[in-house]
Write an enzyme that holds these catalytic residues in place. Structure first.
Site, mmCIF file in Angstrom:
data_model
loop_
_atom_site.group_PDB
_atom_site.id
_atom_site.type_symbol
_atom_site.label_atom_id
_atom_site.label_comp_id
_atom_site.label_asym_id
_atom_site.label_seq_id
_atom_site.Cartn_x
_atom_site.Cartn_y
_atom_site.Cartn_z
ATOM 1 C CG ASN A 71 -4.989 3.114 9.301
ATOM 2 O OD1 ASN A 71 -5.356 1.937 8.271
ATOM 3 N ND2 ASN A 71 -4.570 4.363 8.706
ATOM 4 N NE ARG B 56 -3.021 2.399 2.687
ATOM 5 C CZ ARG B 56 -2.952 3.145 3.978
ATOM 6 N NH1 ARG B 56 -1.903 3.243 4.996
ATOM 7 N NH2 ARG B 56 -4.045 4.310 4.263
ATOM 8 C CD GLU C 250 -3.773 7.249 10.180
ATOM 9 O OE1 GLU C 250 -4.206 8.295 10.766
ATOM 10 O OE2 GLU C 250 -4.142 5.985 10.106
ATOM 11 C CE1 TYR D 129 1.113 2.802 13.599
ATOM 12 C CE2 TYR D 129 -1.360 3.646 13.063
ATOM 13 C CZ TYR D 129 0.178 3.030 12.661
ATOM 14 O OH TYR D 129 0.619 3.105 11.131
ATOM 15 C CD GLU E 142 -1.516 3.710 7.886
ATOM 16 O OE1 GLU E 142 -0.379 4.337 9.385
ATOM 17 O OE2 GLU E 142 -1.592 4.303 7.341
ATOM 18 C CG HIS F 37 -0.787 8.823 3.797
ATOM 19 N ND1 HIS F 37 -0.686 7.779 4.194
ATOM 20 C CD2 HIS F 37 -0.874 9.398 4.660
ATOM 21 C CE1 HIS F 37 -0.416 6.483 4.879
ATOM 22 N NE2 HIS F 37 -0.364 8.202 5.590
#
Ligand code: PNW
Length: 474
Positions: free
Chosen positions: A298, A80, A169, A300, A375, A124
């Site tokens: 995504n 990606r 995002e 984290y 992600e 992005h």
């Protein structure tokens, strides 16, 4: 949660890695590229750690062939990346730059010749500076220009790229770019933040329509949300209400209109003192609510929030960089707490279960859409050993634990088709510059030499076997 003895992913599962244009390409003045808001921001003193910029980054623009060869060596079957808007359409509105389009054509052909499936992100975060000078995402015109750009890239690459992601995002673009100001363009305007969010949503909807008109029928269109896992500190009504408000600002503001065709009523109410939403014009919600094929998630770390009353005194810890401006318009009073547990070099708590929660939530929220983890990854203070090898056992553990949660979600019925590790290689980590290393591949910035870390070797063996090899084997 005890892991099954053997974990095996579906045979067609995509084992990918992700990057973005400004973080890796460099070559900011080549081929007619004009500056983006990140060029301006990173060249403004005090905005990034050490004054770092993406001028050279990891020189991927010149080294893409070697980088693709490295991906192939690692056994990745998906990659990606993002297209730089000002590289393919300088100034955001002018004619297409053939040199820019040719770069992405060559990159895609290189990937395909190695059996690696490309997934293209159109935005992005590198808005052409000229469009920011005209007002940026708070202005409607930016969404219209984005749809034209999407069509142009769709026409150029649609014959060889199947997977398309409109925005990466959008929360960061709107709330960190126009709210807290820790990302480009560095503005700190609560009302403009919500206007930006709406026009990003509109940009997604119009770009989806434009792509549909030029892509072959098998083209797959998605958006990648950093859908945040928001947890209340306690189950008290006040903490639950705080979590609800942050969830609306983090998630509902995007998935509401994109997936369901409406902004959450609770969001409109909680932000009424900040904005009147009058820029949401008739027809906008229908334009935004386009049928999609897939959804990118995504992930984290989760966020732990409470009402101001129940907050212990102490520094805020919302993990969104340092700014005296809140990224949460109308909910500035909500308190953020450090989630207990082990942390990465970003200070983000390692909580693999959050990924399971996120996937299962969006399975319900978006029934029928294929899901991709677009992600997931971690920064650690990696350093080469005397023998030149880079050992990153924490990252191996992080990836393994998160992939186990992806597997658990699949076993429980979620339609997850692939996983893209962030990131293929160390790169320009936005406001943190080159200080934070997210790569599975180590980059020596002085020589641009690439060295796979032990996590890359572990991930390669996961990709090869379709399972999660024990950590000792690396
Ligand atoms: C994402 N936050 O950024 C981006 O998509 C990547 O480009 C980036 O390198 C990666 O995650 C690691 O940071 C984020 O403050 C930046 O919540 C900030 C936040 C979340 C994601």
């Amino acid at each position: 949660m005890p892991e099954p003895m053997t974990v095996s992913f579906p045979p067609a599962f995509l084992w990918g890695a992700a990057t973005s244009a400004y973080q890796i390409e460099g070559a900011v003045r080549e081929g007619g590229r004009t500056p983006s808001i990140w060029d301006t921001f990173s060249h403004t003193p005090g905005r990034t750690a050490g004054g770092d910029t993406g001028d050279i980054a990891v020189d991927h623009y010149h080294r893409y062939r070697d980088d693709v060869a490295l991906m192939a060596e690692l056994g990745l079957n998906a990659y990606r990346f993002s297209v730089s808007w000002p590289r393919v359409r300088p100034t955001g509105r002018g004619p297409a730059a053939q040199a820019g389009l040719d770069f992405y054509r060559r990159l895609v052909d290189e990937l395909l010749s190695h059996g690696i499936k490309p997934a293209v992100t159109l935005y992005h975060w590198d808005l052409p500076q000229e469009l920011e000078d005209a007002g940026g995402w708070p202005e409607r015109d930016t969404a219209l220009r984005f749809a034209e750009y999407a069509q142009l890239v769709g026409e150029a690459l649609g014959d060889r790229v199947e997977q398309w992601i409109t925005l990466n995002e959008p929360w960061c673009s709107a709330f960190l770019g126009y709210g807290s100001g820790v990302h480009a363009p560095g503005r700190t305007e609560p009302a403009a933040t919500l206007r930006a969010a709406h026009h990003l949503n509109l940009a997604h909807g119009l770009a989806t329509q434009a792509l549909r008109s030029v892509l072959p029928a098998h083209g797959s269109i998605a958006v990648s949300l950093n859908s945040q896992v928001i947890r209340p500190l306690t189950q008290s009504p006040a903490d639950l209400a705080a979590a609800r408000r942050i969830d609306d600002l983090a998630n509902g503001v995007f998935h509401g209109p994109i997936l369901h065709g409406a902004y959450p009523a609770t969001l409109l109410e909680a932000t009424s003192s900040v904005t009147d939403w009058s820029y949401v014009l008739d027809g906008d919600l229908a334009a935004i609510n386009q049928p999609l094929d897939a959804l990118g998630l995504n992930y984290y770390t989760p966020a732990l929030v409470s009402s101001p009353e129940s907050a212990p005194k102490g520094p805020r810890a919302d993990g969104h960089g340092s700014s005296t401006h809140s990224p949460w318009p109308g909910s500035e009073d909500v308190a953020f707490h450090q989630t207990p547990g082990e942390r990465t070099a970003m200070g983000w708590t390692v909580e693999p279960g959050g990924l399971y929660d996120l996937i299962t939530r969006y399975s319900r929220e978006a029934p029928g859409l294929r899901l991709y983890v677009t992600e997931n990854g971690a920064a650690y203070d990696d350093k080469p050993d005397a023998d030149g090898r880079v050992h990153d056992p924490e990252r191996v553990a992080y990836l393994r634990a998160h992939l186990a949660e992806v597997h658990r979600a699949i076993a429980d019925g979620a339609d997850v088709r692939g996983y893209y590790l962030w990131s293929l290689m160390d790169n320009f980590e936005w406001a943190y510059g080159y200080e934070k290393r997210f790569g599975a591949v180590y980059v020596d910035y002085a020589t641009q030499e690439r060295t796979p870390k032990s996590s890359a070797l572990w991930y390669a063996s996961a990709a090869r076997t379709g399972g999660l090899p024990p950590v000792e084997r690396v």
